[in-house]
Design an enzyme around this catalytic site. Structure first.
Site, PDB file in Angstrom:
ATOM      1  N   GLU A   1      -1.846   0.399  -8.654  1.00  0.00           N
ATOM      2  CA  GLU A   1      -3.258   0.049  -8.530  1.00  0.00           C
ATOM      3  C   GLU A   1      -4.066   1.219  -7.971  1.00  0.00           C
ATOM      4  O   GLU A   1      -3.626   1.900  -7.051  1.00  0.00           O
ATOM      5  CB  GLU A   1      -3.353  -1.161  -7.588  1.00  0.00           C
ATOM      6  CG  GLU A   1      -4.732  -1.739  -7.438  1.00  0.00           C
ATOM      7  CD  GLU A   1      -4.673  -3.088  -6.722  1.00  0.00           C
ATOM      8  OE1 GLU A   1      -3.710  -3.847  -6.937  1.00  0.00           O
ATOM      9  OE2 GLU A   1      -5.584  -3.371  -5.923  1.00  0.00           O
TER      10      GLU A   1
ATOM     11  N   HIS B   1      -9.185  -8.935  -7.751  1.00  0.00           N
ATOM     12  CA  HIS B   1      -9.064  -8.397  -6.399  1.00  0.00           C
ATOM     13  C   HIS B   1      -9.576  -9.432  -5.417  1.00  0.00           C
ATOM     14  O   HIS B   1     -10.614 -10.045  -5.643  1.00  0.00           O
ATOM     15  CB  HIS B   1      -9.908  -7.124  -6.283  1.00  0.00           C
ATOM     16  CG  HIS B   1     -10.051  -6.622  -4.880  1.00  0.00           C
ATOM     17  ND1 HIS B   1     -11.255  -6.587  -4.213  1.00  0.00           N
ATOM     18  CD2 HIS B   1      -9.132  -6.157  -4.012  1.00  0.00           C
ATOM     19  CE1 HIS B   1     -11.066  -6.089  -2.993  1.00  0.00           C
ATOM     20  NE2 HIS B   1      -9.801  -5.822  -2.845  1.00  0.00           N
TER      21      HIS B   1
ATOM     22  N   LYS C   1       0.852  -1.186   0.000  1.00  0.00           N
ATOM     23  CA  LYS C   1       0.000   0.000   0.000  1.00  0.00           C
ATOM     24  C   LYS C   1       0.891   1.241   0.000  1.00  0.00           C
ATOM     25  O   LYS C   1       1.883   1.298   0.734  1.00  0.00           O
ATOM     26  CB  LYS C   1      -0.895  -0.002   1.233  1.00  0.00           C
ATOM     27  CG  LYS C   1      -1.811  -1.220   1.305  1.00  0.00           C
ATOM     28  CD  LYS C   1      -2.844  -1.211   0.206  1.00  0.00           C
ATOM     29  CE  LYS C   1      -3.752  -2.429   0.289  1.00  0.00           C
ATOM     30  NZ  LYS C   1      -4.834  -2.371  -0.706  1.00  0.00           N
TER      31      LYS C   1
ATOM     32  N   GLU D   1     -11.530  -3.002  -8.629  1.00  0.00           N
ATOM     33  CA  GLU D   1     -12.260  -3.503  -7.455  1.00  0.00           C
ATOM     34  C   GLU D   1     -13.400  -2.583  -7.037  1.00  0.00           C
ATOM     35  O   GLU D   1     -14.342  -3.026  -6.402  1.00  0.00           O
ATOM     36  CB  GLU D   1     -11.313  -3.747  -6.277  1.00  0.00           C
ATOM     37  CG  GLU D   1     -10.752  -2.482  -5.676  1.00  0.00           C
ATOM     38  CD  GLU D   1      -9.878  -2.742  -4.444  1.00  0.00           C
ATOM     39  OE1 GLU D   1      -8.669  -2.904  -4.632  1.00  0.00           O
ATOM     40  OE2 GLU D   1     -10.392  -2.764  -3.318  1.00  0.00           O
TER      41      GLU D   1
ATOM     42  N   ASP E   1     -13.899  -7.988  -9.111  1.00  0.00           N
ATOM     43  CA  ASP E   1     -14.212  -8.203  -7.698  1.00  0.00           C
ATOM     44  C   ASP E   1     -15.485  -9.043  -7.647  1.00  0.00           C
ATOM     45  O   ASP E   1     -16.421  -8.808  -8.420  1.00  0.00           O
ATOM     46  CB  ASP E   1     -14.424  -6.860  -7.001  1.00  0.00           C
ATOM     47  CG  ASP E   1     -14.715  -7.028  -5.520  1.00  0.00           C
ATOM     48  OD1 ASP E   1     -13.780  -6.853  -4.726  1.00  0.00           O
ATOM     49  OD2 ASP E   1     -15.870  -7.331  -5.162  1.00  0.00           O
TER      50      ASP E   1
ATOM     51  N   ASP F   1      -0.262  -0.083  -4.446  1.00  0.00           N
ATOM     52  CA  ASP F   1      -1.711   0.163  -4.454  1.00  0.00           C
ATOM     53  C   ASP F   1      -1.985   1.460  -3.705  1.00  0.00           C
ATOM     54  O   ASP F   1      -1.703   1.575  -2.514  1.00  0.00           O
ATOM     55  CB  ASP F   1      -2.414  -1.010  -3.753  1.00  0.00           C
ATOM     56  CG  ASP F   1      -3.936  -0.901  -3.790  1.00  0.00           C
ATOM     57  OD1 ASP F   1      -4.449   0.139  -4.244  1.00  0.00           O
ATOM     58  OD2 ASP F   1      -4.597  -1.863  -3.354  1.00  0.00           O
TER      59      ASP F   1
END
Lengths: 428, 428
Positions: free
Chosen positions: A274, A351, A220, A301, A324, A248
């Site tokens: 992402e 995802h 992240k 997602e 997703d 992400d």
């Protein structure tokens, strides 16, 4: 005739914010939750369709209320008729003209339809005694095309083109199914990368990811640039040059910010970036993709429906497509999205994580491999090692690969002890 | 300190499907409804903020549940602090990280935030003793900019650009306010055009629209091409060559269908084509706009948020922008959209009708005229003559123009007798 007798819901919440599992730049303290649905019938087999919408806490009760609003479409209906014509069933739910106003085809009401559609697929797979991926992969191209609502898609994909894609993948189905049952499906792991973890935990989890056989991890980013540089440095040192590292941003940036931030991270050889910005921003993602090339943009997602996916593909706004299992209107809409991805030649890397998303989405990726794209190239399913113990058929990941599930159903059934233990409020 | 003491909701439904008022190609039998909210305080003035989300029936209970999920953000809070910083209040609601997952920024949860935001604006305007349009039009450019969340907008509109637009409109504010109070604001009428009306009723209502002073009417199309041709012929004959006729397809078509269908209607000199396809399809609308030029494309009533409006403007996918008072997250987000429209030089013709949409949206159009665009050119507010009798301050339309409202508040308060008479279920 066998009828649906009840649609039961539950507001299931896990206190994950206590450990900062799942913490990212937009979601600092999620409480992973499921707006859960069970579809009961009066059949002698006693089988029940289970599914859920994944949420991260507050509002899970609203999501439950939306699922309950669909009971009128289902209770009392002929089960065989609904399951035999899942395309028609989907259209009836999505095109309810009054409920449609609440989206259209997006947000709480659309996700509720997704849960009900997925519960029906779980029931159908259980009745057929097969895992969902195998149910889908055994359908004829014509039957698969009939699952898809082509409204708003025909400027990018017609039913005839979809049929051609599916027919072209027919010859190798049996061989790919055998391969899948033998080797499983590639995974990557997000377990090391949550923003709330300290450097020591990050380093340890990166090391463990390599030991466990993963060839890609994800971190992240987007909270603080200096932190991102330091954490990517730690991760790259731990995993070495051959393991791919994706990042992400969870929608943190505006368009220009995304481009400049990512350029600061480019020395770390990123596998993809992402969710750089709003999931609604087709043209923004296209601009970011041009700005950070050759680093690919991955997203999906939070994309509301097939119309959004269509545009991202038409506009080269993503290079990795992330379906997703509980955001769009269930299996049928994800079949549409897999067909769109195949048409545009873009790899699908689902995802997962949350509660039960790994269990659910693996079936779609495996179906894609057997009957749609026919390829594993550049394809991986996300894996996060959280909360699997609450499911009747938890995913198994071995040597960096999902073990292909063989239990009947869609993987979406939670253990009754978990449902009893984590259901809150009055919707038990 | 004055505090919010309660957030009360009501599930209000009118049985409009009985008369086919409001019937169009996508919505054959709407029951116009309001997910209603009241914000009470412990202030001595006894003032209450009222607002609602407009829906068309089923699911209104889900919308009510979503509004109730916001009570935790409001009850017990300092009213003055919330109202004095409406930009901050908006951000707190929209960026609740857990609730955001249910959109993000779209559908049931986003509309619920819109109702709460609008109820706070109604309360603020009542406390100031002025109609909402006047409250907004009296704010400084800096204070207006502070209402807007520029996240995801800066590639199209920066805070500095917004400030320049508002400052450029400052000099003429007083003169335009006087003009508005004297002349009102132009309207057009959709009353004649519902798909469920027979030819005789259509002809009569067209004649009446001209007699009542309207210079534009709108007809629903998209059900059946031969019917559309016949009905447009009747309408054009009734209103003559000088009254503008717009058509509204309510999202019925795919891209290619829209272009070919509209070409069949081109001899009727269409003022605009509204909602030709999915409200999510930026690139589809752009293709349709190119295909049917010079007939303009109008859309917006189902557009989920400012990010979608931004893209439609960036891509020349609409030529007439239609804001809606209860689809996006309330007054603040509509201020953002008005600023975007001004930046791109596109006229705003608000969507109205339904329950209370005329009462609510007129304030935004009038604010736009005074303080943002400074223009009435090509601008009209939709008018439909339904259900106004249920509001404390119903709109008045005279000689084809909205009479500028002077009652304090946002126009969104329903009469207590109507609330009592049409509230269903247990949320009274």
């Amino acid at each position: 005739m066998t009828r649906i007798t009840a649609l039961e819901t539950a507001d299931v919440r896990f206190p994950t914010s206590l450990s900062l599992d799942g913490s990212d730049a937009m979601n600092p303290d999620p409480d992973y939750s499921a707006a859960y649905v069970r579809i009961n019938t009066d059949a002698a087999d006693g089988l029940v369709g289970h599914a859920f919408v994944f949420t991260i806490g507050r509002g899970n009760d609203v999501q439950v209320a939306a699922i309950e609003a669909l009971a009128g479409h289902l209770v009392g209906r002929d089960v065989e008729a609904l399951l035999a014509d899942m395309g028609g069933t989907w259209r009836e739910l999505v095109h309810d003209s009054q409920l449609r106003w609440l989206g259209p085809e997006k947000g709480v009401m659309h996700m509720a339809i997704g849960a009900v559609v997925n519960a029906l697929w779980d029931l159908r797979a259980k009745r057929e005694g097969r895992p969902l991926w195998q149910v889908l992969a055994a359908m004829t191209p014509e039957a698969l095309v009939d699952l898809v609502d082509f409204r708003y898609l025909t400027d990018a994909l017609t039913p005839d083109e979809a049929l051609q894609i599916l027919r072209a993948a027919e010859p190798g189905r049996a061989a790919r199914e055998a391969q899948l049952l033998r080797d499983g499906y590639p995974a990557y792991t997000t377990t090391p990368g949550w923003l709330g973890y300290d450097d020591e935990k990050l380093a340890r989890l990166c090391r463990e990811a390599v030991e466990e056989g993963f060839s890609q991890i994800k971190l992240k980013v987007g909270g603080d640039l200096a932190d991102d540089v330091r954490r990517l440095g730690i991760a790259r040192e731990m995993v070495g040059p051959d393991i791919r590292i994706a990042v992400d941003a969870n929608q943190r940036w505006d368009v220009d910010d995304a481009v400049s931030w990512i350029k600061e991270l480019s020395s770390f050889d990123l596998a993809w970036v992402e969710e750089p910005t709003s999931p609604d921003d087709v043209l923004g993602h296209a601009a970011i993709a041009r700005g950070i090339a050759p680093v690919p943009v991955a997203t999906g997602e939070h994309m509301a429906n097939r119309v959004m996916f269509k545009q991202f593909l038409q506009h080269d706004a993503l290079q990795v497509l992330q379906i997703d299992a509980t955001r769009v209107a269930g299996v049928n809409e994800n079949v549409a999205i897999l067909l769109l991805a195949a048409k545009f030649g873009v790899p699908v890397c689902p995802h997962a994580g949350g509660v039960g998303l790994c269990e659910a989405v693996q079936h779609l990726a495996m179906f894609d491999f057997i009957a749609v794209s026919g390829s594993l190239e550049g394809r991986m399913i996300e894996f996060v090692d959280h909360l699997h113990e609450h499911f009747v058929s938890p995913v198994e990941v071995r040597d960096g690969r999902y073990v292909t599930p063989t239990a009947p159903g869609a993987g979406t059934e939670m253990r009754s002890a978990s449902l009893a233990g984590y259901t809150v409020g009055t919707d038990v």
